[in-house]
Each structure stands twice: as structure tokens, then as C-alpha cells.
Design a protein around this motif. Structure first.
Motif, PDB file in Angstrom:
ATOM      1  N   ASP A 145      59.019  33.122  40.280  1.00  0.00           N
ATOM      2  CA  ASP A 145      57.989  32.258  40.517  1.00  0.00           C
ATOM      3  C   ASP A 145      56.802  32.655  41.477  1.00  0.00           C
ATOM      4  O   ASP A 145      56.439  31.990  42.325  1.00  0.00           O
ATOM      5  CB  ASP A 145      58.733  30.878  41.074  1.00  0.00           C
ATOM      6  CG  ASP A 145      59.890  30.154  40.410  1.00  0.00           C
ATOM      7  OD1 ASP A 145      59.607  30.302  39.292  1.00  0.00           O
ATOM      8  OD2 ASP A 145      60.741  29.832  40.984  1.00  0.00           O
ATOM      9  N   ARG A 146      56.277  33.742  40.924  1.00  0.00           N
ATOM     10  CA  ARG A 146      55.274  34.350  41.599  1.00  0.00           C
ATOM     11  C   ARG A 146      55.246  34.641  42.993  1.00  0.00           C
ATOM     12  O   ARG A 146      54.396  34.954  43.860  1.00  0.00           O
ATOM     13  CB  ARG A 146      54.064  33.415  41.467  1.00  0.00           C
ATOM     14  CG  ARG A 146      53.367  33.185  39.902  1.00  0.00           C
ATOM     15  CD  ARG A 146      52.290  32.250  39.925  1.00  0.00           C
ATOM     16  NE  ARG A 146      51.111  32.928  40.954  1.00  0.00           N
ATOM     17  CZ  ARG A 146      50.076  33.220  40.288  1.00  0.00           C
ATOM     18  NH1 ARG A 146      49.741  33.153  39.127  1.00  0.00           N
ATOM     19  NH2 ARG A 146      49.335  33.586  41.228  1.00  0.00           N
ATOM     20  N   GLN A 147      56.660  34.814  43.407  1.00  0.00           N
ATOM     21  CA  GLN A 147      56.854  35.330  44.903  1.00  0.00           C
ATOM     22  C   GLN A 147      57.584  36.571  44.798  1.00  0.00           C
ATOM     23  O   GLN A 147      58.647  36.958  43.865  1.00  0.00           O
ATOM     24  CB  GLN A 147      57.676  34.242  45.320  1.00  0.00           C
ATOM     25  CG  GLN A 147      58.475  34.833  46.736  1.00  0.00           C
ATOM     26  CD  GLN A 147      57.658  34.618  47.854  1.00  0.00           C
ATOM     27  OE1 GLN A 147      56.862  33.863  48.079  1.00  0.00           O
ATOM     28  NE2 GLN A 147      57.472  35.824  48.915  1.00  0.00           N
ATOM     29  N   GLN A 154      76.938  42.977  51.616  1.00  0.00           N
ATOM     30  CA  GLN A 154      76.680  41.520  51.176  1.00  0.00           C
ATOM     31  C   GLN A 154      74.991  41.590  50.468  1.00  0.00           C
ATOM     32  O   GLN A 154      74.129  41.996  50.958  1.00  0.00           O
ATOM     33  CB  GLN A 154      76.468  40.461  52.244  1.00  0.00           C
ATOM     34  CG  GLN A 154      75.903  39.230  51.676  1.00  0.00           C
ATOM     35  CD  GLN A 154      77.163  38.374  50.965  1.00  0.00           C
ATOM     36  OE1 GLN A 154      78.303  38.567  51.250  1.00  0.00           O
ATOM     37  NE2 GLN A 154      76.645  37.727  50.147  1.00  0.00           N
ATOM     38  N   ALA A 155      75.074  41.216  49.069  1.00  0.00           N
ATOM     39  CA  ALA A 155      73.762  41.310  48.520  1.00  0.00           C
ATOM     40  C   ALA A 155      72.837  40.285  49.037  1.00  0.00           C
ATOM     41  O   ALA A 155      73.354  38.956  49.270  1.00  0.00           O
ATOM     42  CB  ALA A 155      74.162  40.992  46.564  1.00  0.00           C
ATOM     43  N   VAL A 156      71.796  40.563  49.339  1.00  0.00           N
ATOM     44  CA  VAL A 156      70.868  39.343  49.883  1.00  0.00           C
ATOM     45  C   VAL A 156      69.290  39.563  49.135  1.00  0.00           C
ATOM     46  O   VAL A 156      68.945  40.747  48.466  1.00  0.00           O
ATOM     47  CB  VAL A 156      70.283  39.964  51.440  1.00  0.00           C
ATOM     48  CG1 VAL A 156      71.399  39.489  52.412  1.00  0.00           C
ATOM     49  CG2 VAL A 156      69.787  41.344  51.700  1.00  0.00           C
ATOM     50  N   THR A 157      68.487  38.689  48.923  1.00  0.00           N
ATOM     51  CA  THR A 157      67.339  38.599  48.380  1.00  0.00           C
ATOM     52  C   THR A 157      66.464  38.011  49.459  1.00  0.00           C
ATOM     53  O   THR A 157      66.599  36.832  49.833  1.00  0.00           O
ATOM     54  CB  THR A 157      67.335  37.774  47.039  1.00  0.00           C
ATOM     55  OG1 THR A 157      68.217  38.298  46.097  1.00  0.00           O
ATOM     56  CG2 THR A 157      65.761  37.666  46.584  1.00  0.00           C
ATOM     57  N   LEU A 158      65.378  38.655  49.733  1.00  0.00           N
ATOM     58  CA  LEU A 158      64.422  38.292  50.647  1.00  0.00           C
ATOM     59  C   LEU A 158      63.173  38.058  50.543  1.00  0.00           C
ATOM     60  O   LEU A 158      62.517  39.037  49.777  1.00  0.00           O
ATOM     61  CB  LEU A 158      64.466  39.051  51.930  1.00  0.00           C
ATOM     62  CG  LEU A 158      65.878  39.492  52.485  1.00  0.00           C
ATOM     63  CD1 LEU A 158      65.579  40.793  53.728  1.00  0.00           C
ATOM     64  CD2 LEU A 158      66.422  38.389  53.330  1.00  0.00           C
ATOM     65  N   PRO A 159      62.397  37.020  50.914  1.00  0.00           N
ATOM     66  CA  PRO A 159      61.010  36.968  50.444  1.00  0.00           C
ATOM     67  C   PRO A 159      60.195  37.986  51.327  1.00  0.00           C
ATOM     68  O   PRO A 159      60.458  38.041  52.279  1.00  0.00           O
ATOM     69  CB  PRO A 159      60.512  35.514  50.813  1.00  0.00           C
ATOM     70  CG  PRO A 159      61.564  35.104  51.746  1.00  0.00           C
ATOM     71  CD  PRO A 159      62.853  35.873  51.605  1.00  0.00           C
ATOM     72  N   VAL A 160      59.276  38.533  50.627  1.00  0.00           N
ATOM     73  CA  VAL A 160      58.207  39.699  50.937  1.00  0.00           C
ATOM     74  C   VAL A 160      57.133  38.807  51.289  1.00  0.00           C
ATOM     75  O   VAL A 160      56.384  38.349  50.617  1.00  0.00           O
ATOM     76  CB  VAL A 160      58.117  40.742  50.264  1.00  0.00           C
ATOM     77  CG1 VAL A 160      57.070  41.632  50.982  1.00  0.00           C
ATOM     78  CG2 VAL A 160      59.362  41.438  50.067  1.00  0.00           C
ATOM     79  N   PRO A 210      46.049  30.800  36.932  1.00  0.00           N
ATOM     80  CA  PRO A 210      47.396  31.316  37.239  1.00  0.00           C
ATOM     81  C   PRO A 210      47.152  32.722  38.092  1.00  0.00           C
ATOM     82  O   PRO A 210      48.121  33.166  38.523  1.00  0.00           O
ATOM     83  CB  PRO A 210      48.545  31.354  36.340  1.00  0.00           C
ATOM     84  CG  PRO A 210      47.330  31.300  34.954  1.00  0.00           C
ATOM     85  CD  PRO A 210      46.132  30.463  35.476  1.00  0.00           C
ATOM     86  N   GLY A 211      46.035  33.204  37.781  1.00  0.00           N
ATOM     87  CA  GLY A 211      45.869  34.477  38.231  1.00  0.00           C
ATOM     88  C   GLY A 211      46.171  35.566  37.033  1.00  0.00           C
ATOM     89  O   GLY A 211      46.672  35.145  35.883  1.00  0.00           O
ATOM     90  N   ASP A 212      46.169  37.069  37.434  1.00  0.00           N
ATOM     91  CA  ASP A 212      46.527  37.957  36.340  1.00  0.00           C
ATOM     92  C   ASP A 212      48.036  38.545  36.554  1.00  0.00           C
ATOM     93  O   ASP A 212      48.119  39.348  37.488  1.00  0.00           O
ATOM     94  CB  ASP A 212      45.537  39.228  36.665  1.00  0.00           C
ATOM     95  CG  ASP A 212      45.671  40.300  35.589  1.00  0.00           C
ATOM     96  OD1 ASP A 212      46.602  40.073  34.504  1.00  0.00           O
ATOM     97  OD2 ASP A 212      44.959  41.215  35.429  1.00  0.00           O
ATOM     98  N   LEU A 213      48.745  37.715  35.865  1.00  0.00           N
ATOM     99  CA  LEU A 213      50.178  38.105  35.878  1.00  0.00           C
ATOM    100  C   LEU A 213      50.579  39.457  35.132  1.00  0.00           C
ATOM    101  O   LEU A 213      51.585  39.956  35.334  1.00  0.00           O
ATOM    102  CB  LEU A 213      51.054  36.920  35.562  1.00  0.00           C
ATOM    103  CG  LEU A 213      51.137  35.706  36.329  1.00  0.00           C
ATOM    104  CD1 LEU A 213      51.947  34.375  35.447  1.00  0.00           C
ATOM    105  CD2 LEU A 213      51.478  35.733  37.614  1.00  0.00           C
ATOM    106  N   GLY A 214      49.639  40.011  34.520  1.00  0.00           N
ATOM    107  CA  GLY A 214      49.837  41.173  33.809  1.00  0.00           C
ATOM    108  C   GLY A 214      49.985  42.143  34.625  1.00  0.00           C
ATOM    109  O   GLY A 214      50.550  43.558  34.254  1.00  0.00           O
TER     110      GLY A 214
END
Length: 176
Positions: free
Chosen positions: A63-65, A90-96, A155-159
């Protein structure tokens, strides 16, 4: 536990900053060495503490994060220092979090003005008014104004996102 997650987010920001500062042109660098563990600490409201490490494994997006995936190892201790729990792989996912950005809101330049108001002469020299909003954590008005200023930008350049993820993962030694 909220402070632990805040500390983990801060680690992710610091990690991304270090990665960005150490990046060199492809012609000037060799294959990157895998990134080692990053220390993590935190204190809960009840005085218990967490000490451990996060080992980055990949950068992803959702989601663009921008997100950092990794494994967490560490120990939770109560206020007296007794171990209350451990975490291993432990698997973790952190926002940058990215550095604060600014966006121009208003750039107004008025030339010299001479007004005659029923016998009262007013002279105004050149006036320059620049209003810039700075976005980031805790900057509510800056975040709001930057969001409004860019609302019609699309939405910006998601490419470019896959190329960014490939570069970040290459820095981790994943070579995707």
C-alpha cells in the motif's frame, strides 16, 4: 510493548538512513556484504525492558509503504531484571520512515506599491512571502497542508518502486 515497537520503527529509519548514506555508484562498488544485526531496546510502562537484535532480510512494500522484513531475537526482563520471556527468529515487518519532506504552499512576490489614499501616501517596497509546509511525525499542520497541496497530483510514479526495492535488497546481499 508500544515503546518496543516505537524503538523498532526508529531502528528501521536509522537502518534506511545508513543504507542510503553508504550507497555508491554501481561502477565504484563491489558486491555488497550482507547487513548484520541491528540492536533493539525498549522499555514498557511497567518498567520491564526488552533487549535484542533485528536481522534484516528484505525490503518490501505494501500500500505504497516501504517495509523492512527481518528476524527478531531478544529477551524481555521485568523491572527486577528477571527474564520473563525470550524471542528467537521471530519474523517481523517494520515500516520504514523516510526523512521529513517539505512542500511549497505559497510563493508570493509583490513589486513596489505606491498608494494615495485621500492624501495619505503609502509606499511599500518589494515584498516576498514564501510559505513552506514541513511534513513528518508530530507535524500535524505540515502533514495536512502537504497532503492537500498534492491531492491532485495522482498516485505518483509507482513504476520506480520495483527498482528501489531491488537496490535495497541488493544492499542486504539478496541480489534479487
Amino acid at each position: 510493548m508500544r515503546r518496543v515497537l516505537t524503538s523498532l520503527s526508529a531502528i528501521a529509519v536509522a537502518l534506511l538512513t545508513v543504507l542510503a548514506l553508504t550507497a555508491a555508484p554501481a561502477s565504484a562498488r563491489e558486491a555488497p556484504a550482507p547487513l548484520d544485526s541491528v540492536p533493539v531496546t525498549g522499555t514498557a510502562d511497567d518498567g520491564s525492558t526488552f533487549t535484542g537484535t533485528v536481522t534484516p532480510t528484505a525490503f518490501t512494500s505494501q500500500d505504497r509503504q516501504l517495509l523492512l522484513n527481518g528476524t527478531l531475537d531478544g529477551t524481555m526482563r521485568d523491572a527486577s531484571g528477571a527474564t520473563t520471556g525470550t524471542v528467537t527468529d521471530q519474523a517481523v515487518t517494520l515500516p520504514v520512515g523516510l526523512p521529513s519532506a517539505s512542500c511549497p504552499i505559497l510563493d508570493l512576490t509583490l513589486g513596489p506599491l505606491d498608494l494615495d489614499l485621500l492624501g495619505l501616501t503609502v509606499h511599500l517596497d518589494r515584498v516576498v512571502l514564501d510559505i513552506t509546509a514541513v511534513s513528518g511525525p508530530g507535524k500535524l499542520l505540515g502533514n495536512l497542508l502537504c497532503a492537500i497541496a498534492g491531492i491532485l497530483d495522482g498516485p505518483g510514479d509507482l513504476g520506480l518502486l520495483p527498482a528501489l526495492l531491488a537496490q535495497l535488497n541488493a544492499l542486504l546481499g539478496l541480489g534479487r
